[in-house]
Design an enzyme around this catalytic site. Structure first.
Site, mmCIF file in Angstrom:
data_model
loop_
_atom_site.group_PDB
_atom_site.id
_atom_site.type_symbol
_atom_site.label_atom_id
_atom_site.label_comp_id
_atom_site.label_asym_id
_atom_site.label_seq_id
_atom_site.Cartn_x
_atom_site.Cartn_y
_atom_site.Cartn_z
ATOM 1 N N CYS B 88 0.829 -1.221 0.000
ATOM 2 C CA CYS B 88 0.000 0.000 0.000
ATOM 3 C C CYS B 88 0.856 1.260 0.000
ATOM 4 O O CYS B 88 0.446 2.301 -0.490
ATOM 5 C CB CYS B 88 -0.907 0.028 1.212
ATOM 6 S SG CYS B 88 -2.175 -1.228 1.182
ATOM 7 N N CYS B 186 7.393 20.791 32.703
ATOM 8 C CA CYS B 186 8.315 20.740 31.560
ATOM 9 C C CYS B 186 8.888 22.118 31.241
ATOM 10 O O CYS B 186 10.080 22.271 30.986
ATOM 11 C CB CYS B 186 7.600 20.236 30.308
ATOM 12 S SG CYS B 186 6.578 18.779 30.536
ATOM 13 N N CYS B 231 11.318 11.382 32.030
ATOM 14 C CA CYS B 231 11.211 12.753 32.572
ATOM 15 C C CYS B 231 10.366 12.746 33.843
ATOM 16 O O CYS B 231 10.731 13.357 34.848
ATOM 17 C CB CYS B 231 10.534 13.680 31.568
ATOM 18 S SG CYS B 231 11.629 14.337 30.322
#
Lengths: 151, 270
Positions: B88, B186, B231
């Site tokens: 595909c 973060c 993290c």
């Protein structure tokens, strides 16, 4: 006579329970008073041990060197995210250092430095640390006593 | 005394609770970027010289073992219906070049996000009628690394529109949420502290254009989600499962904030 003895025993157990409960509370509530940007009262009674404090600062227990530099320590990998701790015992009074370790957010809400004495109002804490403060009251007092020698 | 203590505690809780609402950045415009396109720096910029040389050389880069294996898997037929990916997806149609820019994308059900690894499994189950690979397995990461490698050198171009904005918002929220015993978000390390040292570790801008990435600390190629888990553990926060909807939302936000960087997978990271 027997009855009297029983009452005495119950009273003793009751007092003991209250005593234990209170000490548990003192451990977990982390209650302290901030005045003039200081926490004057030590978190725990007894003479602090600066050499143990030094060990906590250097080792992974306190991991202070992850972010702070201390020139007098012979350790090659020291961070530079926070300010250098050289001469920190000259710059700050005991109560000011205690506030910074216990509640750094009081002075700087954006602080990257964690509170080493907070065990509540935290999000998604790893199970093994849940309900625990990073350092104990005793360890914090030991660290403060060593930091005060950095002049 | 008791009254005084509870009063103190109450004010303390209030001050802590009030804090989360005041985190810098989260209340700004939804599409404010911490770095302009010109300021973007890939994690590559923070590697030691030897590691960078290893990353740049396809013969030395250990991540290429995953790419090679992925290529083999991509061209081989799976179980029942004798289909392979390349029947595909080949050079003429659906080549998948640039495809990583579409991920994480909205699933067919219109209610969840899926990342590249999850999409590969959907293809395997729905079209090839074969068994899916476990998330983070060698096979799945090999396929994912191979597909990412096809786009190496192309710019990341993550588009946010009405269909995925909800997830983008959630991702941004997670990015700015303080978590764990270390109470860190973060943004606190990866917005504007780049280049500083956390012990021997140099802080990067936290981009994910190099994932799947060969992680030196584990000696294997890992997904972005596994890096998120790591993290989280550093912040002493409970990690989520790989493939978790929140990790996909976070991945969407982080990919978007690094849009403009070039795909580098398989990169080498510490």
């Amino acid at each position: 006579m027997n009855n009297k003895y029983n009452i005495f025993l119950l009273a003793t157990i009751f007092t003991l329970c209250i005593f234990v409960l209170q000490s548990v509370e003192a451990e977990s509530e982390s209650v302290y008073e901030i005045r003039n940007n200081q926490i004057m009262e030590p978190l725990v009674e007894g003479l602090p041990d600066p050499m143990n404090g030094r060990e906590i600062v250097i080792s992974r227990i306190g991991n202070c060197l992850a972010c702070h530099k201390i020139s007098s320590i012979d350790e090659s990998f020291q961070g530079n995210i926070g300010p250098s701790l050289d001469g920190v015992g000259e710059r700050y009074k005991e109560g000011e250092l205690r506030l910074r370790l216990v509640n750094p957010y009081y002075l700087n809400p954006e602080s990257l430095m964690p509170s080493f004495f907070q065990n509540k109002n935290l999000v998604r804490v790893e199970k093994k640390y849940s309900g625990k403060t990073i350092l104990t009251a005793r360890q914090i007092e030991d660290v403060i006593s060593w930091l005060l020698t950095l002049k | 005394m008791k009254f005084f203590l509870s009063l103190l505690l109450f004010s303390l809780i209030n001050s802590v609770a009030g804090r989360t609402e005041n985190i810098k950045g989260i209340n700004d415009n939804l599409y404010d970027r911490p770095y302009s396109i010109g300021e973007l720096k890939s994690g590559r910029n923070f590697l030691q010289k030897e590691t960078l040389e290893m990353e740049l050389d396809d013969f030395d880069n250990p991540g290429m073992i995953w790419v090679e294996r992925g290529k083999e898997l991509f061209n081989s037929v799976l179980e029942k219906n004798n289909l392979s990916c390349n029947q595909c997806h080949n050079t003429n149609k659906n080549s998948l070049i640039g495809a990583p820019s579409n991920f994480p994308k909205l699933n067919k059900d219109n209610i969840s996000l899926i990342n590249m690894e999850q999409q590969i499994n959907i293809c395997i189950v729905d079209y090839m009628e074969a068994r899916p690979y476990p998330l983070e397995s060698r096979e799945l990461l090999s396929l994912s690394a191979y597909i990412a490698y096809k786009s190496k050198g192309l710019p990341m171009d993550i588009k946010i529109d009405s269909s995925n904005e909800k997830f983008f918002k959630r991702g941004k929220e997670l990015y700015f949420e303080r978590i764990g015993q270390m109470n860190l978000a973060c943004n606190q390390c990866h917005n504007h502290l780049e280049g500083k040292y956390l012990r021997a570790e140099q802080i990067s801008q936290g981009h994910i254009n190099g994932y799947p990435s060969y992680m030196m600390r584990w000696g294997v190629v890992a997904s972005v989600h596994r890096r998120f888990q790591f993290c989280n553990e550093q912040a002493r926060a409970e990690p989520l499962e790989i493939g978790h909807p929140d990790y996909n939302a976070l991945q969407l936000y982080i990919a978007w904030r690094g849009s403009g960087l070039l795909f580098e997978s398989p990169s080498i990271r510490r």
